[in-house]
Enzyme design. Structure first.
Site, PDB file in Angstrom:
ATOM      1  N   ARG A  20      11.262   2.523  20.542  1.00 14.41           N
ATOM      2  CA  ARG A  20      11.091   2.527  19.084  1.00 14.41           C
ATOM      3  C   ARG A  20      12.044   1.556  18.394  1.00 14.41           C
ATOM      4  NH1 ARG A  20       9.804   8.425  16.533  1.00 14.41           N
ATOM      5  NH2 ARG A  20       8.492   9.272  18.199  1.00 14.41           N
TER       6      ARG A  20
ATOM      7  N   LYS B 178      -8.162  -6.256  31.063  1.00 12.56           N
ATOM      8  CA  LYS B 178      -9.179  -6.685  32.022  1.00 12.56           C
ATOM      9  C   LYS B 178      -9.069  -5.967  33.356  1.00 12.56           C
ATOM     10  CE  LYS B 178      -5.646  -9.832  32.471  1.00 12.56           C
ATOM     11  NZ  LYS B 178      -4.660 -10.208  31.432  1.00 12.56           N
TER      12      LYS B 178
ATOM     13  N   GLY C 193      -9.164 -14.566  26.011  1.00 17.83           N
ATOM     14  CA  GLY C 193      -8.386 -14.530  24.777  1.00 17.83           C
ATOM     15  C   GLY C 193      -9.221 -14.614  23.523  1.00 17.83           C
TER      16      GLY C 193
ATOM     17  N   GLY D 208       7.237 -18.744  29.387  1.00 14.88           N
ATOM     18  CA  GLY D 208       6.612 -17.445  29.185  1.00 14.88           C
ATOM     19  C   GLY D 208       5.144 -17.388  29.544  1.00 14.88           C
TER      20      GLY D 208
ATOM     21  N   LYS E   4     -11.366 -10.949  35.317  1.00  9.54           N
ATOM     22  CA  LYS E   4     -12.164 -11.440  34.193  1.00  9.54           C
ATOM     23  C   LYS E   4     -13.573 -11.813  34.641  1.00  9.54           C
ATOM     24  CE  LYS E   4      -7.967 -13.105  31.951  1.00  9.54           C
ATOM     25  NZ  LYS E   4      -7.103 -14.289  31.680  1.00  9.54           N
TER      26      LYS E   4
ATOM     27  N   GLY F  62      -2.061 -15.519  24.565  1.00  7.05           N
ATOM     28  CA  GLY F  62      -1.159 -15.627  23.425  1.00  7.05           C
ATOM     29  C   GLY F  62      -1.423 -14.532  22.417  1.00  7.05           C
TER      30      GLY F  62
END
Length: 439
Positions: free
Chosen positions: A48, A107, A136, A189, A207, A303
């Site tokens: 949290r 997925k 995406g 990333g 996918k 993203g």
């Protein structure tokens, strides 16, 4: 105007936070388009106190996502936890069991449990929405399920993993190794610390299983997919592809054949002038070939904003009262997917061999190719550089890289020929084989 659509959202990572921000930013536009406001009223996350770039001051918090999924004061449950089992699966099953529609970007969950979840959604009257689970921000799920309903689909293929496409693009454009490109993807990333799921093809397979269900009426099943990743791709392969007029892409391919629907994930050489060959970086692309329409969709495949856009599109459908069977037809009508032997696939092949540089090696290779009725379109040999421009004393032991390009043949024949070549001891390293797509 109808009462607001109340959203319970589990998972406040990059995508979850993006959904909260997008719903706040597009509040008035969504209300005008759907006839009701769409607002997040409750959330669940592991921490949290973690700083998040979104306003959560007015929402209720749940430590347990399953409890959130069962909350009678939400109208839709959004699952952005991830993973094909554990809390994600339990929470989605709980929501569907309670008759609450579910929106998910998961997925892996759909690939492994999609048919059971679709059946649960149908039984309870709740919807199961998953535009964000594939490619995406590209609206490929709705395209296959709704926009192309008048077509008989023959083939679906595409670049479905941005991490692999980034790595291959980096290697091709900058001449860096797989290891260096992967390290940069991790630093940016795009890849996890353990990149196995991406670079070994499993993400693409999940996918593809969903796309094959939508296109061909199959139950999603990753076990019915032949999977190869990109770890074996070298600069030598990319340079040879460039010289031959191709680019190497990791493709997911599902196509109708005489023996069933063939599903495969593997590196592929595609002609440089094809639209899909021009797709670089983390961008995704999906090509659909129907009997009436053929099209290629290109866009951001990952993203926060791209995936959040797909989630919000599903929420807008729910708010507007638009719905469809999850995979286009009843779950009970989905046919079991079968592993169709890729050895039966016919096409051209790129074969790279580290050949022992001695008399008779080339003849041995040619003989084994001929024994399998494989015709060669071209042969390329680039000798390794010798120090000071002279011949090395051990030149006979120095392997010479040889590239063979075949005319259309079967993979079974190619593999038999390669096995025979290996058995004869004329190559010094494992051979490389890449399938070729041609005009």
């Amino acid at each position: 105007m109808a009462s607001p659509l109340r959203i319970g959202l589990a998972g406040l990572g990059t995508v979850g936070s993006g959904v909260v921000r997008m719903l706040a930013r597009r509040r008035d536009g969504l209300a005008a388009a759907t006839g009701r406001a769409v607002e997040v009223v409750a959330v669940s996350a592991r921490d949290r106190n973690r700083p998040r770039d979104c306003d959560l001051s007015s929402v209720r918090w749940f430590d347990d996502p399953v409890a959130l999924a069962k909350d009678p004061d939400i109208d839709v449950f959004v699952e952005l936890i991830g993973g094909h089992d554990g809390p994600a699966r339990a929470a989605v099953e709980a929501a569907l069991g309670a008759g609450t529609p579910v929106v998910t970007a998961n997925k892996a969950l759909l690939a492994h449990h999609g048919i059971a979840l679709a059946a649960a959604a149908e039984a309870s009257g709740a919807g199961l929405y998953f535009e964000a689970a594939v490619a995406g921000g590209i609206p490929v799920v709705k395209t296959l399920r709704e926009a192309l309903i008048g077509n008989e689909i023959e083939r679906v293929s595409g670049i479905l993993n941005g991490t692999c496409n980034f790595i291959l693009t980096k290697m091709q454009d900058e001449g860096v190794s797989f290891e260096a490109a992967l390290a940069e993807a991790q630093a940016l990333g795009y890849a996890e610390a353990d990149p196995t799921f991406d670079v070994d093809g499993f993400d693409t397979a999940h996918k593809l299983a969903i796309l094959a269900s939508l296109a061909f009426g199959l139950a999603p099943d990753p076990e019915a997919i032949h999977i190869e990743g990109i770890r074996s791709i070298t600069l030598a392969d990319l340079n040879a592809a460039e010289e031959l007029g191709y680019r190497v892409k990791l493709l997911g391919v599902a196509l109708r054949t005489a023996t069933g629907v063939e599903q495969r994930v593997h590196p592929t050489m595609v002609p440089k002038h094809w639209p899909i060959a021009q797709v670089s970086g983390v961008t995704n692309a999906v090509a659909v070939d129907g009997d009436a329409v053929a099209l290629t969709l290109v866009g951001p495949g990952a993203g926060g904003d791209a995936t959040a856009s797909a989630v919000v599109a599903d929420l807008a459908d729910i708010a507007a009262g638009r719905g469809a069977k999850p995979f286009g037809i009843a779950a009970s009508a989905l046919r079991p997917a079968e592993l169709v032997a890729i050895q039966g696939h016919e096409g051209g092949y790129y074969i790279r061999l580290a050949v022992v540089d001695r008399p008779g090696s080339a003849a041995t290779i040619a003989r084994h190719m001929a024994e399998q009725n494989i015709s060669l379109e071209s042969i390329m040999q680039h000798r390794r550089g010798r120090p000071h421009g002279g011949e090395r004393a051990d030149a006979a032991a120095d392997p010479a890289p040889v590239v063979l390009i075949t005319y259309a043949t079967t993979e079974e024949a190619v593999r038999r020929a390669i096995a025979a070549i290996e058995a004869d001891g004329v190559i010094t390293a494992p051979p490389q084989m890449i399938r070729i797509e041609k005009d």
